[in-house]
Structures are given as C-alpha cells and as structure tokens.
Design a protein around this motif. Structure first.
Motif, short mmCIF file in Angstrom:
data_model
loop_
_atom_site.label_atom_id
_atom_site.label_comp_id
_atom_site.label_asym_id
_atom_site.label_seq_id
_atom_site.Cartn_x
_atom_site.Cartn_y
_atom_site.Cartn_z
N LEU A 23 0.88 -1.23 -0.09
CA LEU A 23 -0.08 0.12 0.03
C LEU A 23 0.88 1.25 0.09
N GLU A 24 1.99 1.20 0.84
CA GLU A 24 2.83 2.41 0.65
C GLU A 24 3.59 2.68 -0.74
N LEU A 25 3.57 1.39 -1.27
CA LEU A 25 4.00 1.91 -2.83
C LEU A 25 3.05 2.58 -3.63
N CYS A 26 1.93 1.97 -3.61
CA CYS A 26 0.69 2.54 -4.19
C CYS A 26 0.19 3.89 -3.89
N LEU A 27 0.60 4.24 -2.68
CA LEU A 27 0.22 5.73 -2.15
C LEU A 27 1.33 6.90 -2.50
N ARG A 28 2.38 6.25 -3.11
CA ARG A 28 3.29 7.10 -3.69
C ARG A 28 2.77 7.94 -5.00
N PRO A 30 -1.15 7.61 -6.07
CA PRO A 30 -2.76 6.91 -5.92
C PRO A 30 -3.10 7.00 -7.26
N VAL A 31 -3.21 8.06 -8.08
CA VAL A 31 -3.98 7.94 -9.48
C VAL A 31 -3.49 6.93 -10.20
N GLY A 32 -1.84 7.05 -10.44
CA GLY A 32 -1.40 6.02 -10.96
C GLY A 32 -1.49 4.45 -10.80
N SER A 33 -1.51 4.37 -9.39
CA SER A 33 -1.65 3.05 -8.89
C SER A 33 -3.13 2.30 -8.66
N VAL A 34 -3.88 3.07 -8.71
CA VAL A 34 -5.18 2.67 -8.34
C VAL A 34 -5.59 1.31 -8.76
N LEU A 35 -5.35 0.96 -10.29
CA LEU A 35 -5.76 -0.33 -10.78
C LEU A 35 -5.32 -1.55 -9.81
N ALA A 36 -3.99 -1.30 -9.58
CA ALA A 36 -3.11 -2.26 -8.82
C ALA A 36 -3.57 -2.24 -7.27
N ALA A 37 -3.98 -1.11 -6.73
CA ALA A 37 -4.16 -1.01 -5.38
C ALA A 37 -5.41 -1.65 -4.91
N VAL A 38 -6.51 -1.93 -6.00
CA VAL A 38 -7.64 -2.74 -5.70
C VAL A 38 -7.26 -4.12 -5.22
N GLN A 39 -6.17 -4.63 -5.88
CA GLN A 39 -5.71 -5.80 -5.36
C GLN A 39 -4.92 -5.79 -4.25
N GLU A 41 -5.50 -4.14 -1.57
CA GLU A 41 -6.46 -3.88 -0.72
C GLU A 41 -7.04 -5.01 -0.41
N ARG A 42 -7.14 -6.11 -1.45
CA ARG A 42 -7.77 -7.34 -0.87
C ARG A 42 -6.86 -8.45 -0.45
N LEU A 43 -5.62 -8.05 -0.45
CA LEU A 43 -4.87 -9.08 0.01
C LEU A 43 -5.30 -9.85 1.48
N GLY A 44 -5.33 -11.05 1.41
CA GLY A 44 -5.85 -11.69 2.65
C GLY A 44 -7.17 -12.44 2.44
N GLN A 45 -7.70 -11.85 1.20
CA GLN A 45 -9.02 -12.57 0.69
C GLN A 45 -8.67 -13.37 -0.60
N PRO A 46 -9.14 -14.43 -0.85
CA PRO A 46 -8.74 -15.32 -2.18
C PRO A 46 -8.87 -14.41 -3.32
N PRO A 47 -7.75 -14.51 -4.12
CA PRO A 47 -7.75 -13.45 -5.32
C PRO A 47 -8.49 -14.09 -6.43
N PRO A 48 -8.94 -13.65 -7.44
CA PRO A 48 -9.52 -14.23 -8.70
C PRO A 48 -8.65 -15.07 -9.31
N SER A 49 -9.39 -16.23 -9.83
CA SER A 49 -8.69 -17.38 -10.30
C SER A 49 -7.99 -17.01 -11.59
N ALA A 216 -10.16 2.40 -4.93
CA ALA A 216 -9.18 1.94 -3.59
C ALA A 216 -8.28 3.34 -3.37
N ILE A 217 -7.73 3.36 -2.11
CA ILE A 217 -6.71 4.14 -1.65
C ILE A 217 -7.41 5.78 -1.83
N GLY A 218 -8.54 5.90 -1.74
CA GLY A 218 -9.29 7.30 -1.72
C GLY A 218 -9.21 7.78 -3.25
#
Length: 287
Positions: A23-28, A30-39, A41-49, A216-218
C-alpha cells in the motif's frame, strides 16, 4: 531495445504480510496505482482465479520494491530500471495471459519494450493517454437525470456497456463468454454504474453511462463513459460527468480520476469543462 542483464532482485507473489508495504508503494502515486491498489487492498482474501499480485524484492529486503498486478491486465507500480528488467525476465518465462498492459506510460512503455522480444504483437499501442483528476466540486451543473443504476436495470445497462467496449476496444466483449456480463452486473449491484435513461422511440434505453471501474486508496477511477450516438455533441457528457463526480465524491472517494486517448478531443474537452486537470500520462498495450 531490451536491457538484458542480471540484477539482484527476485519476483514472487505478495501476501497479506506484504500488504502495508505494498500500500505504501501505491500511495506514492495513488492515481497511477489505483488499478493495482484494488488488489492490494484485497490481500488476505482469495484472489480472482488465475491472477497474481507480484512483488519485486531485493535479496536482503523483505519488503517489495515494486509491484505488478497480473490478471486480465498487467498493471505495474513503482516499476523502473533493474526492477522492471527483473520482472520482464520473469514474465518472459510465462506465456502471455493478459489482454493488455496498462498504467503510467513511463512504466508501461519500457516494460513492453522488454516483453516485445518474445510476446505476440499487440493489436494497438496507445502511448499517450492523459491521466485526469478532479478533487473538488464540478465546474458545470450536474445533470439531475444521471443517477446510480438499479439492479433491475442491468439488462438496460448491458447493451450500452457492450456498445461502449466495442467502440473503444474494437470487438464485442460478450463473444469471450459470460465474464463481461458478470462484471457489468457487479458494478450495477455495488452502485458503481451511473446512467441516464431516455425513450428514443423503442422504450427506455441508456443514453449516458459511466462506471467506477476501480476504487481504492481514496481514488475512484471512472471507466466506460459512453453517450448514445444520436445524442452526441449536445453537452450530455459534461453534465453527466459532473453528476458522476458529485455523487462519487459524496459516496465513494474524494478524488475522481480517468484516462482518455489523446486523440479524443471531444472527450478531453468535456472532462476539462467539468474541472478535470491532467496529472500524468497513461499508456495501454492492447493484445
């Protein structure tokens, strides 16, 4: 030209223990990283197949120095220099599974330069896509008829979504199976699809549509903006997007972003009238 050389990096999937560092990497950016930040924020949940959130790690560093979401799209975060080369070497050893590489142009284009030596030729490289943001009230009056779609309106939304995708990407997404329809239904069900309905002679149909495709991330990234061809050039996009911005900022996130092809002058003009400003440049490699 590829930069082949061995670096002291390694690539592996990140897990819940890496969430804060990722998340710290994404917050550097936020606009450029939002697509990956969605995933992230989901860490700890089963990822899409069939998907992975990859980290690039230094030999003596337990925290990722860069990220890449590897799913239907390949989305880099903080990926430069030797980190980019190491990820490309890892991806060279896999068959291509993604339908696009998308994200900030200063990462996407060098990454594609590395991968192009072994991956299949793309259908198109969109190298200049202004990344726009608004974090204040819209500068034009919102269209009062634009609102979040209801679940029972999914069947009305789907034809407009298919028309938008076909016009933008070049093929009907429903020929690939039911996943596109499921995604449309998900966005409607979660209150992230906006529409305006009108009767153009054959009953109610969607004449304006926009989706919050990533949240994600605001940051809420708007995707899939579409105006019915019969009603283009009447200011519907500006007023519709003003309504979207006002509601998204009230309900979902304080910052609204989107990216658009540099050659789409009407769309750029509409977004700028609403109050969007450019903060960067995206690029997309389409396969």
């Amino acid at each position: 030209m590829a930069l082949w050389r061995r670096s002291a990096q390694s690539v592996r999937p990140v897990g819940p223990a890496d969430r804060d560092a990722a998340l710290e990497l994404c917050l550097r950016d936020p606009v450029g990283s939002v697509l990956a930040a969605v995933q992230v924020e989901r860490l700890g949940q089963p990822p899409p197949s069939g998907t992975q959130l990859l980290g690039v790690f230094g030999d003596d560093d337990p925290q990722p120095a860069a990220l890449c979401w590897a799913g239907a799209n390949l989305v880099p975060v903080a990926l430069y220099g030797d980190l980019l080369v190491e990820l490309a070497e890892n991806l060279h050893r896999r068959s291509r599974r993604c339908s696009s590489i998308v994200g900030p142009a200063d990462m996407v284009l060098p990454l594609w330069d590395e991968l192009s030596t072994s991956w299949s030729l793309p259908r198109e490289v969109r190298a200049d896509q202004p990344s726009l943001v608004i974090d204040h009230e819209p500068a034009v009056a919102p269209d009062p008829a634009v609102r979040p779609a209801r679940r029972d309106e999914t069947t009305l939304v789907l034809p407009a979504s298919v028309a938008m995708f076909t016009e933008e990407v070049g093929y009907d997404p429903t020929v690939m199976g039911g996943s596109y329809g499921a995604r449309v239904a998900e966005l409607v069900a979660t209150g992230r699809t906006y529409l305006r309905l009108e009767d153009l002679g054959d009953g109610p149909q969607v004449v304006f549509k926009a989706d919050v495709g990533a949240l994600a991330i605001g940051v809420a990234q708007v995707q899939g903006v579409w105006v019915h061809p019969q009603l283009r050039g009447r200011g519907m996009a500006s007023a519709g997007m003003a309504a979207v911005v006002a509601d998204v900022r009230a309900r979902l996130a304080p910052t609204v972003s989107l990216y658009v092809n540099d050659y789409n002058a009407p769309a750029l003009g509409a977004y700028r009238r609403v109050g969007f400003r450019q903060v960067g440049t995206y690029a997309t490699v389409l396969f």
